[in-house]
Design a protein around this motif. Structure first.
Motif, PDB file in Angstrom:
ATOM      1  N   ASN A 150     -15.241   4.266 -32.461  1.00 27.70           N
ATOM      2  CA  ASN A 150     -16.485   3.861 -31.800  1.00 27.70           C
ATOM      3  C   ASN A 150     -16.498   2.375 -31.462  1.00 27.70           C
ATOM      4  O   ASN A 150     -16.983   1.987 -30.407  1.00 27.70           O
ATOM      5  CB  ASN A 150     -17.687   4.245 -32.664  1.00 27.70           C
ATOM      6  CG  ASN A 150     -18.039   5.715 -32.514  1.00 27.70           C
ATOM      7  OD1 ASN A 150     -18.547   6.131 -31.480  1.00 27.70           O
ATOM      8  ND2 ASN A 150     -17.739   6.509 -33.532  1.00 27.70           N
ATOM      9  N   ASN A 179     -27.249   6.105 -34.403  1.00 31.89           N
ATOM     10  CA  ASN A 179     -26.085   6.016 -33.511  1.00 31.89           C
ATOM     11  C   ASN A 179     -26.373   5.213 -32.238  1.00 31.89           C
ATOM     12  O   ASN A 179     -25.567   4.376 -31.826  1.00 31.89           O
ATOM     13  CB  ASN A 179     -25.586   7.419 -33.145  1.00 31.89           C
ATOM     14  CG  ASN A 179     -24.377   7.361 -32.242  1.00 31.89           C
ATOM     15  OD1 ASN A 179     -23.352   6.809 -32.609  1.00 31.89           O
ATOM     16  ND2 ASN A 179     -24.502   7.898 -31.030  1.00 31.89           N
ATOM     17  N   ASP A 209     -21.886   5.734 -44.681  1.00 29.02           N
ATOM     18  CA  ASP A 209     -21.070   6.801 -44.077  1.00 29.02           C
ATOM     19  C   ASP A 209     -19.745   6.260 -43.551  1.00 29.02           C
ATOM     20  O   ASP A 209     -19.117   6.885 -42.691  1.00 29.02           O
ATOM     21  CB  ASP A 209     -21.845   7.540 -42.977  1.00 29.02           C
ATOM     22  CG  ASP A 209     -22.030   6.728 -41.685  1.00 29.02           C
ATOM     23  OD1 ASP A 209     -21.501   5.597 -41.577  1.00 29.02           O
ATOM     24  OD2 ASP A 209     -22.712   7.229 -40.772  1.00 29.02           O
ATOM     25  N   ASP A 254     -16.387   5.612 -42.290  1.00 32.71           N
ATOM     26  CA  ASP A 254     -15.300   6.550 -42.049  1.00 32.71           C
ATOM     27  C   ASP A 254     -14.295   5.790 -41.187  1.00 32.71           C
ATOM     28  O   ASP A 254     -14.652   5.291 -40.118  1.00 32.71           O
ATOM     29  CB  ASP A 254     -15.883   7.762 -41.309  1.00 32.71           C
ATOM     30  CG  ASP A 254     -14.822   8.720 -40.807  1.00 32.71           C
ATOM     31  OD1 ASP A 254     -14.609   9.741 -41.455  1.00 32.71           O
ATOM     32  OD2 ASP A 254     -14.205   8.438 -39.756  1.00 32.71           O
ATOM     33  N   CYS A 292     -31.907  13.477 -36.025  1.00 31.80           N
ATOM     34  CA  CYS A 292     -30.476  13.694 -36.316  1.00 31.80           C
ATOM     35  C   CYS A 292     -30.303  14.330 -37.693  1.00 31.80           C
ATOM     36  O   CYS A 292     -31.244  14.398 -38.484  1.00 31.80           O
ATOM     37  CB  CYS A 292     -29.725  12.370 -36.232  1.00 31.80           C
ATOM     38  SG  CYS A 292     -29.748  11.702 -34.558  1.00 31.80           S
ATOM     39  N   SER A 293     -29.088  14.756 -37.961  1.00 32.62           N
ATOM     40  CA  SER A 293     -28.867  15.530 -39.189  1.00 32.62           C
ATOM     41  C   SER A 293     -28.784  14.672 -40.444  1.00 32.62           C
ATOM     42  O   SER A 293     -29.063  15.154 -41.541  1.00 32.62           O
ATOM     43  CB  SER A 293     -27.582  16.343 -39.057  1.00 32.62           C
ATOM     44  OG  SER A 293     -26.451  15.469 -39.100  1.00 32.62           O
ATOM     45  N   GLY A 294     -28.328  13.421 -40.310  1.00 30.75           N
ATOM     46  CA  GLY A 294     -28.108  12.598 -41.508  1.00 30.75           C
ATOM     47  C   GLY A 294     -26.944  13.098 -42.351  1.00 30.75           C
ATOM     48  O   GLY A 294     -26.834  12.769 -43.539  1.00 30.75           O
ATOM     49  N   LEU A 295     -26.039  13.874 -41.742  1.00 29.79           N
ATOM     50  CA  LEU A 295     -24.939  14.469 -42.528  1.00 29.79           C
ATOM     51  C   LEU A 295     -23.706  13.586 -42.635  1.00 29.79           C
ATOM     52  O   LEU A 295     -22.773  13.901 -43.365  1.00 29.79           O
ATOM     53  CB  LEU A 295     -24.528  15.807 -41.895  1.00 29.79           C
ATOM     54  CG  LEU A 295     -25.445  16.994 -42.202  1.00 29.79           C
ATOM     55  CD1 LEU A 295     -25.121  18.156 -41.276  1.00 29.79           C
ATOM     56  CD2 LEU A 295     -25.294  17.424 -43.663  1.00 29.79           C
ATOM     57  N   SER A 296     -23.671  12.468 -41.879  1.00 29.28           N
ATOM     58  CA  SER A 296     -22.398  11.744 -41.758  1.00 29.28           C
ATOM     59  C   SER A 296     -21.844  11.259 -43.092  1.00 29.28           C
ATOM     60  O   SER A 296     -20.635  11.302 -43.317  1.00 29.28           O
ATOM     61  CB  SER A 296     -22.535  10.572 -40.781  1.00 29.28           C
ATOM     62  OG  SER A 296     -23.598   9.744 -41.150  1.00 29.28           O
ATOM     63  N   TYR A 333     -32.860  18.483 -30.948  1.00 28.05           N
ATOM     64  CA  TYR A 333     -31.793  17.510 -31.191  1.00 28.05           C
ATOM     65  C   TYR A 333     -31.234  16.939 -29.880  1.00 28.05           C
ATOM     66  O   TYR A 333     -31.059  15.719 -29.740  1.00 28.05           O
ATOM     67  CB  TYR A 333     -30.677  18.164 -32.019  1.00 28.05           C
ATOM     68  CG  TYR A 333     -29.478  17.272 -32.253  1.00 28.05           C
ATOM     69  CD1 TYR A 333     -29.530  16.245 -33.190  1.00 28.05           C
ATOM     70  CD2 TYR A 333     -28.304  17.442 -31.525  1.00 28.05           C
ATOM     71  CE1 TYR A 333     -28.429  15.417 -33.399  1.00 28.05           C
ATOM     72  CE2 TYR A 333     -27.202  16.618 -31.732  1.00 28.05           C
ATOM     73  CZ  TYR A 333     -27.277  15.599 -32.665  1.00 28.05           C
ATOM     74  OH  TYR A 333     -26.200  14.777 -32.861  1.00 28.05           O
TER      75      TYR A 333
END
Ligand code: FAD
Length: 467
Positions: free
Chosen positions: A384, A344, A375, A377, A240-244, A228
């Motif tokens: 960002n 990202n 995602d 947020d 990447c995790s793709g968890l966002s 990672y």
């Protein structure tokens, strides 16, 4: 006043807005202590004001949560429509409950709704009880020595690590008692009828929603996290995790992610440590938004309010339609349009191109992301965008202008990512997903102008600095 945790005989109302999960959900545990669970989602103005794609993704979260609820209890989620400060008091009158439990989503728009709900419950002798669950640590815990908010990531991260995130609480039982109420059938819900791109395309490319999918995704990521740190900037790789989006909707808690990732830290050559530091970026974004609730509307540094950003116009339209002629920029915007996601590194390049080469107001880019990301947020998006534009706390300076060609050569070295979205299957999917009125040419066209854009941005910045 009632004391939370004492059984009252009525149902335990769980007002869901995020945190659609059965693990590490203190609000659900507290509601269950009151009696049978009454899980309610209120379809209100604040929800309808969200971007179309995040509403679409919210619907997937509701469907997945409802299915799991039915599996555990035989009953589904109570979906009601109206403003929460009218719907929830009515529920209190109907059921005799005296508390409404909610997992706190500390977004400014939710804070306004919570205030109204509190005021509406008071005459009924009922209370709104907020529980932690959306963050790693309760916001009041991580403060500077003077008791204020941090403005810089590194000391914030150091303080959080020293304190340690809060621990996850026990999972809710496999069988639970749920109170059934007349409600809008979930299969009649259409949360994003106004989405400009075809929902079918998004559905085809979206990641599976729900808590089980989130846990499986995390397990899978942790099994492959070794690379990672070195590969997370590569949009052509699946590093990447793709968890966002799971985190944005609370289908998994950051505390669970932290705990499970930390368990694997030993023997890891830096991948998981880097992943944990990224999770702290999410936490830092919320820390900033709580301290500065206008972060999505106003520059963190007030002097930037006077910067001569350009407004909406042909440049913005071309950017939104992925027609800038800059390969990495257009590839990223196409990826977002088709899948609801964007890598990202590419988000940074795309945002830099809009705010610097095109000198366009970061709030217009933020709004487009809000409309297009699964995602979405409010904290991460605002932090960002301000970071890239140069007007936020701990931001990249304005004169740091990403060169999309150099970024592409470094992070997509074989051109696989660009090829896919500009000429390959991704390009076909993109063209199918765009409204016919855009009338896009079938072949993507490259254009120049990088140097001129950079020079214009630096000149505008120089003039702004001189006053
Ligand atoms: C202009 C711009 C807008 C963004 N808008 C959003 C947004 O609306 N929602 C959102 O969740 N993220 C946003 N991000 C941050 C980041 O791009 C995504 O979190 C990341 O791409 C998600 O992929 P992942 O889960 O595979 O991340 P991983 O690399 O696997 O990271 C793990 C987790 O760390 C957190 N994280 C990683 N990078 C960041 C970051 N830069 N800022 C905050 N948290 C981070 C996320 O929760 C992520 O799921 C934005 C970034 C930029 C540059």
């Amino acid at each position: 006043m009632t004391v939370s945790g004492q059984p009252k005989g009525g149902p335990g109302i769980l007002w869901l807005s995020r945190d659609f999960r059965f693990q590490d959900n203190p609000a659900m545990l507290a509601a269950l202590r009151q009696g049978p669970l009454l899980p309610v989602f209120v379809l209100d103005g604040q929800t309808r004001a969200q971007g179309a794609t995040s509403r679409w993704r919210l619907q997937q979260a509701l469907i997945a949560f409802d299915a799991e609820l039915r599996r555990r209890s035989g009953h589904g989620l109570t979906l009601l429509e109206g403003e929460a400060d009218r719907v929830l008091p009515e529920l209190i009158r109907q059921t005799g409950a005296v508390e409404v439990h909610q997992s706190d989503w500390p977004a400014p728009q939710m804070r306004r709704v919570q205030d109204r709900v509190r005021a509406a419950l008071k005459p009924l002798g009922a209370t709104l009880v907020l529980h932690p669950g959306h963050l790693l640590a309760h916001p009041a815990r991580v403060r500077t020595g003077a008791g204020g908010a941090y403005r810089v990531y590194t000391p914030f991260a150091r303080a959080l690590r020293a304190l340690g995130p809060d621990l996850p609480v026990a999972a809710v039982g496999a069988r639970i008692s749920v109170r059934d109420m007349p409600a809008i059938p979930l299969d009649r819900l259409e949360l994003a009828p106004d989405m400009a791109r075809g929902a079918a395309v998004l559905a085809e490319h979206a990641l599976p929603a729900g808590e089980a999918a989130a846990l499986a995704r995390l397990e899978d990521f942790l099994d492959h996290a070794a690379d990672y740190a070195t590969q997370r900037d590569r949009p052509d790789l699946d590093a990447c995790s793709g968890l966002s989006e799971h985190l944005a909707l609370g289908e998994i808690s950051p505390r669970t992610v932290w705990a499970m990732a930390s368990d694997r830290l030993r023997g890891d050559a830096g991948g998981i440590a880097k992943f944990l530091s990224e999770l702290i970026w999410r936490e830092f974004a919320w820390h900033l938004l709580i301290a500065f609730p206008q972060m999505a509307e106003r520059a963190w540094r007030p002097e930037w309010d006077g910067f001569p950003w350009r407004g909406a116009g042909p440049d913005l339209t071309r950017w939104q339609r992925a027609e800038t002629g800059m390969a990495l920029v257009d590839a990223g915007l196409r990826e977002m349009w088709v899948t609801g996601r964007m890598h990202n590194r590419v988000r940074m390049v795309v945002a830099s191109y809009l705010t610097k080469h095109l000198l366009t107001d970061w709030r217009l880019g933020l709004a487009h992301f809000e409309d297009c990301l699964t995602d979405w947020d409010p904290a991460s998006n605002a932090m960002n965008w301000q970071w890239v534009a140069g007007c936020g706390p701990d931001a990249a300076p304005f004169f740091r202008i990403f060169n999309p060609e150099k970024q592409a050569a470094q992070y997509d070295p074989q051109g696989t990512y660009r090829q896919h979205w500009l000429k390959g299957d991704g390009a076909q999917a993109y063209l199918r997903a765009t409204p016919p009125r855009w009338n896009l040419p079938p072949d993507w066209r490259e254009s120049g102008g990088l140097e001129a854009g950079r020079a214009r941005a630096l000149a505008a910045y120089g003039a702004f600095r001189e006053g």
